[in-house]
Motif scaffolding. Structure first.
Motif, PDB file in Angstrom:
ATOM      1  N   THR A  45      22.184  18.099  23.419  1.00  0.00           N
ATOM      2  CA  THR A  45      21.164  16.758  24.107  1.00  0.00           C
ATOM      3  C   THR A  45      21.473  15.692  23.456  1.00  0.00           C
ATOM      4  N   PHE A  46      21.260  15.649  22.008  1.00  0.00           N
ATOM      5  CA  PHE A  46      21.754  14.508  21.375  1.00  0.00           C
ATOM      6  C   PHE A  46      22.662  14.593  20.456  1.00  0.00           C
ATOM      7  N   SER A  47      24.014  14.204  20.858  1.00  0.00           N
ATOM      8  CA  SER A  47      25.002  14.392  20.391  1.00  0.00           C
ATOM      9  C   SER A  47      25.355  13.887  19.128  1.00  0.00           C
ATOM     10  N   LYS A  48      24.816  12.703  18.884  1.00  0.00           N
ATOM     11  CA  LYS A  48      25.068  11.774  17.821  1.00  0.00           C
ATOM     12  C   LYS A  48      24.016  12.273  16.501  1.00  0.00           C
ATOM     13  N   LEU A  49      23.404  13.118  16.765  1.00  0.00           N
ATOM     14  CA  LEU A  49      22.440  13.788  15.616  1.00  0.00           C
ATOM     15  C   LEU A  49      23.226  14.452  14.506  1.00  0.00           C
ATOM     16  N   SER A  50      23.022  14.427  13.076  1.00  0.00           N
ATOM     17  CA  SER A  50      23.530  15.193  12.112  1.00  0.00           C
ATOM     18  C   SER A  50      22.355  16.240  11.740  1.00  0.00           C
ATOM     19  N   LEU A  51      22.725  17.611  12.005  1.00  0.00           N
ATOM     20  CA  LEU A  51      21.913  18.783  11.790  1.00  0.00           C
ATOM     21  C   LEU A  51      22.178  19.611  10.618  1.00  0.00           C
ATOM     22  N   ASP A  52      21.408  19.953   9.642  1.00  0.00           N
ATOM     23  CA  ASP A  52      21.432  20.800   8.771  1.00  0.00           C
ATOM     24  C   ASP A  52      20.459  21.809   8.942  1.00  0.00           C
ATOM     25  N   VAL A  53      20.793  22.973   9.128  1.00  0.00           N
ATOM     26  CA  VAL A  53      20.101  24.244   9.251  1.00  0.00           C
ATOM     27  C   VAL A  53      20.186  25.276   7.949  1.00  0.00           C
ATOM     28  N   THR A  54      18.785  25.628   7.839  1.00  0.00           N
ATOM     29  CA  THR A  54      19.003  26.727   6.687  1.00  0.00           C
ATOM     30  C   THR A  54      18.564  28.002   7.392  1.00  0.00           C
ATOM     31  N   GLU A  55      18.943  28.962   6.777  1.00  0.00           N
ATOM     32  CA  GLU A  55      18.474  30.441   7.286  1.00  0.00           C
ATOM     33  C   GLU A  55      18.443  31.188   6.000  1.00  0.00           C
ATOM     34  N   VAL A  56      17.445  31.972   5.634  1.00  0.00           N
ATOM     35  CA  VAL A  56      17.469  32.579   4.415  1.00  0.00           C
ATOM     36  C   VAL A  56      17.949  34.079   4.625  1.00  0.00           C
ATOM     37  N   ASP A  57      18.041  34.491   5.807  1.00  0.00           N
ATOM     38  CA  ASP A  57      18.593  35.865   5.940  1.00  0.00           C
ATOM     39  C   ASP A  57      19.993  35.778   6.545  1.00  0.00           C
ATOM     40  N   LEU A  58      20.745  36.383   5.404  1.00  0.00           N
ATOM     41  CA  LEU A  58      22.169  36.446   5.760  1.00  0.00           C
ATOM     42  C   LEU A  58      22.664  37.223   6.831  1.00  0.00           C
ATOM     43  N   THR A  59      22.035  38.283   7.137  1.00  0.00           N
ATOM     44  CA  THR A  59      22.296  39.036   8.506  1.00  0.00           C
ATOM     45  C   THR A  59      22.036  38.391   9.640  1.00  0.00           C
ATOM     46  N   ILE A  60      21.139  37.391   9.609  1.00  0.00           N
ATOM     47  CA  ILE A  60      20.857  36.679  10.832  1.00  0.00           C
ATOM     48  C   ILE A  60      21.865  35.417  10.987  1.00  0.00           C
ATOM     49  N   VAL A  61      22.429  34.933   9.647  1.00  0.00           N
ATOM     50  CA  VAL A  61      23.408  33.815   9.767  1.00  0.00           C
ATOM     51  C   VAL A  61      24.775  34.563  10.438  1.00  0.00           C
TER      52      VAL A  61
END
Length: 189
Positions: A45-61
């Protein structure tokens, strides 16, 4: 900043402004990446955003990457980290325009308490841009506990700068805190 809509507009689900999605930019942190669908939707939707995503569960990643193609992009618009969100922001100051906390544990259906303490919310505010920022919290909590979290938001953001909604029975809420340095009155915020 056009991405900051007033609380009443959010509550009603409308915007008085015609937002040009191609001109929305900024740095967003999402704590709790899950399968990556929300992050992918935001970047679509917002192609100019810079997005950092954290996920604690390595299996989910790993599952999100293998099944949904959810991985850091070569353009740098999307960075996926196997990290706990609060430790990830440690030391960052004034960087993010928006922080989205969607770290509901899929087994317990609760958010870790370490993400909703007074000190944690303070740390998230410090990580946000000094002039304007938004903290969005998806919270799964019993009805008696929502008052404590809401009170913390009001103490830290100020009266008139917090909005919440009950989004999914029996106990899912969205709380939004607006960090708007240049707006001084409750009526303006």
């Amino acid at each position: 900043n056009e991405i900051l809509l007033s609380a009443s507009e959010l509550e009603l689900g409308i915007s008085k402004k015609n937002i040009d999605r191609n001109n929305i930019d900024g740095h967003v942190l999402m704590i709790g990446g899950g399968g990556g669908t929300l992050a992918i939707s935001l970047l679509s939707t917002f192609s100019k955003l810079s997005l950092d995503v954290t996920e604690v569960d390595l299996t989910i990643v790993k599952l999100a990457k293998s099944h949904f193609g959810f991985a850091s992009s070569s353009s740098g618009n999307l960075n996926v980290y196997n990290s706990e969100g609060r430790s990830f922001i440690h030391g960052s100051k004034g960087y993010y325009n928006m922080i989205i906390i969607d770290a509901v544990n899929h087994q317990t259906h609760l958010i870790p308490n370490t993400l909703i303490t007074y000190q944690a919310i303070q740390e998230f505010i410090v990580s946000m841009n000094d002039s304007s920022g938004v903290l969005i919290l998806h919270l799964c909590i019993n009805k008696s506990g929502i008052g404590d979290v809401f009170k913390t938001f009001i103490e830290l953001f100020g009266n008139g700068r917090v909005w919440y909604a009950w989004v999914k029975p029996p106990n899912h809420y969205i709380i939004v805190g607006f960090h708007l340095k240049n707006i001084t009155s409750m009526d303006k915020s």
